[in-house]
Design an enzyme around this catalytic site. Structure first.
Site, PDB file in Angstrom:
ATOM      1  N   GLY A  89      -2.954  -1.816  -7.695  1.00  8.78           N
ATOM      2  CA  GLY A  89      -3.907  -2.589  -6.894  1.00  8.78           C
ATOM      3  C   GLY A  89      -5.359  -2.171  -7.070  1.00  8.78           C
ATOM      4  N   ARG A 119      -7.654 -14.264   1.176  1.00  7.08           N
ATOM      5  CA  ARG A 119      -8.436 -15.504   1.240  1.00  7.08           C
ATOM      6  C   ARG A 119      -7.878 -16.549   0.278  1.00  7.08           C
ATOM      7  NH1 ARG A 119     -12.278 -18.084  -1.345  1.00  7.08           N
ATOM      8  NH2 ARG A 119     -12.652 -16.484  -2.905  1.00  7.08           N
ATOM      9  N   HIS A 144       0.850  -1.189   0.000  1.00 10.25           N
ATOM     10  CA  HIS A 144       0.000   0.000   0.000  1.00 10.25           C
ATOM     11  C   HIS A 144       0.888   1.241   0.000  1.00 10.25           C
ATOM     12  CE1 HIS A 144      -3.635  -2.357   1.749  1.00 10.25           C
ATOM     13  NE2 HIS A 144      -3.676  -2.306   0.432  1.00 10.25           N
ATOM     14  N   ASP A 147      -1.337  -1.420   4.795  1.00 11.15           N
ATOM     15  CA  ASP A 147      -1.468  -0.304   5.729  1.00 11.15           C
ATOM     16  C   ASP A 147      -2.771  -0.513   6.492  1.00 11.15           C
ATOM     17  OD1 ASP A 147      -1.722   2.031   7.125  1.00 11.15           O
ATOM     18  OD2 ASP A 147      -1.679   3.343   5.375  1.00 11.15           O
ATOM     19  N   ASP A 204      -4.354  -6.358  -7.714  1.00  7.93           N
ATOM     20  CA  ASP A 204      -4.521  -7.377  -6.670  1.00  7.93           C
ATOM     21  C   ASP A 204      -5.262  -8.586  -7.236  1.00  7.93           C
ATOM     22  OD1 ASP A 204      -3.320  -5.640  -4.851  1.00  7.93           O
ATOM     23  OD2 ASP A 204      -5.222  -4.921  -4.051  1.00  7.93           O
ATOM     24  N   HIS A 231     -10.188  -0.447  -2.396  1.00 10.35           N
ATOM     25  CA  HIS A 231     -10.277  -1.780  -2.996  1.00 10.35           C
ATOM     26  C   HIS A 231     -10.143  -2.877  -1.936  1.00 10.35           C
ATOM     27  CE1 HIS A 231      -6.049  -0.850  -2.671  1.00 10.35           C
ATOM     28  NE2 HIS A 231      -5.710  -2.077  -3.000  1.00 10.35           N
TER      29      HIS A 231
END
Length: 137
Positions: free
Chosen positions: A55, A96, A8, A80, A60, A87
């Site tokens: 991202g 996950r 981040h 962060d 991502d 997002h």
């Protein structure tokens, strides 16, 4: 090994410090990163990095797709936790997927350093078995 590097905005300098400190280890592996993070790593270290979108613009998710195809062996995602991310659902999905596919994941400098040192010590040989590749290949 195929290593994904994500940071981040407020953690990008930490990522540069990490990749600079462990350049000699990282140069032996294939590196992937989201857009700006990858650019900053390459500029600071000279390491070749396959770059995806930023991202928030899908980077991502692009890395998540590689995880789902078992094409990433390790993720270092310096998050962060004190700043809301637009997002965040993508961030959660990537984390996950790392859990679903048993991909080692570091979300802070301490864990990242341990994982990088472990890579050098050969602690991730199970990933070679997953890929059906010889350790020295």
């Amino acid at each position: 090994m195929k290593i994904a590097l994500i940071a981040h905005d407020r953690k990008k300098q930490d990522m540069i410090q990490l990749t600079t400190a462990y350049k000699d280890i990282l140069k032996k592996h294939e590196l992937f990163a989201t857009g700006t993070t990858g650019l900053k790593i390459t500029e600071a270290t000279g390491l070749p990095v396959v770059r995806f979108q930023s991202g928030p613009l899908g980077g991502d998710q692009q890395i998540g797709a590689l995880i789902a195809k078992n094409d990433i062996d390790l993720v270092i995602f310096l998050r962060d936790p004190l700043t809301a991310q637009p997002h965040e659902p993508d961030v959660s999905a990537l984390i996950r997927l790392s859990d679903v596919y048993a991909i080692p994941l570091a979300t802070n400098m301490g864990t990242a350093e341990i994982l990088i040192r472990s890579v050098e010590e050969g602690a991730f040989e199970f990933r070679n078995i997953v890929h059906g590749r010889d350790r020295d290949a």
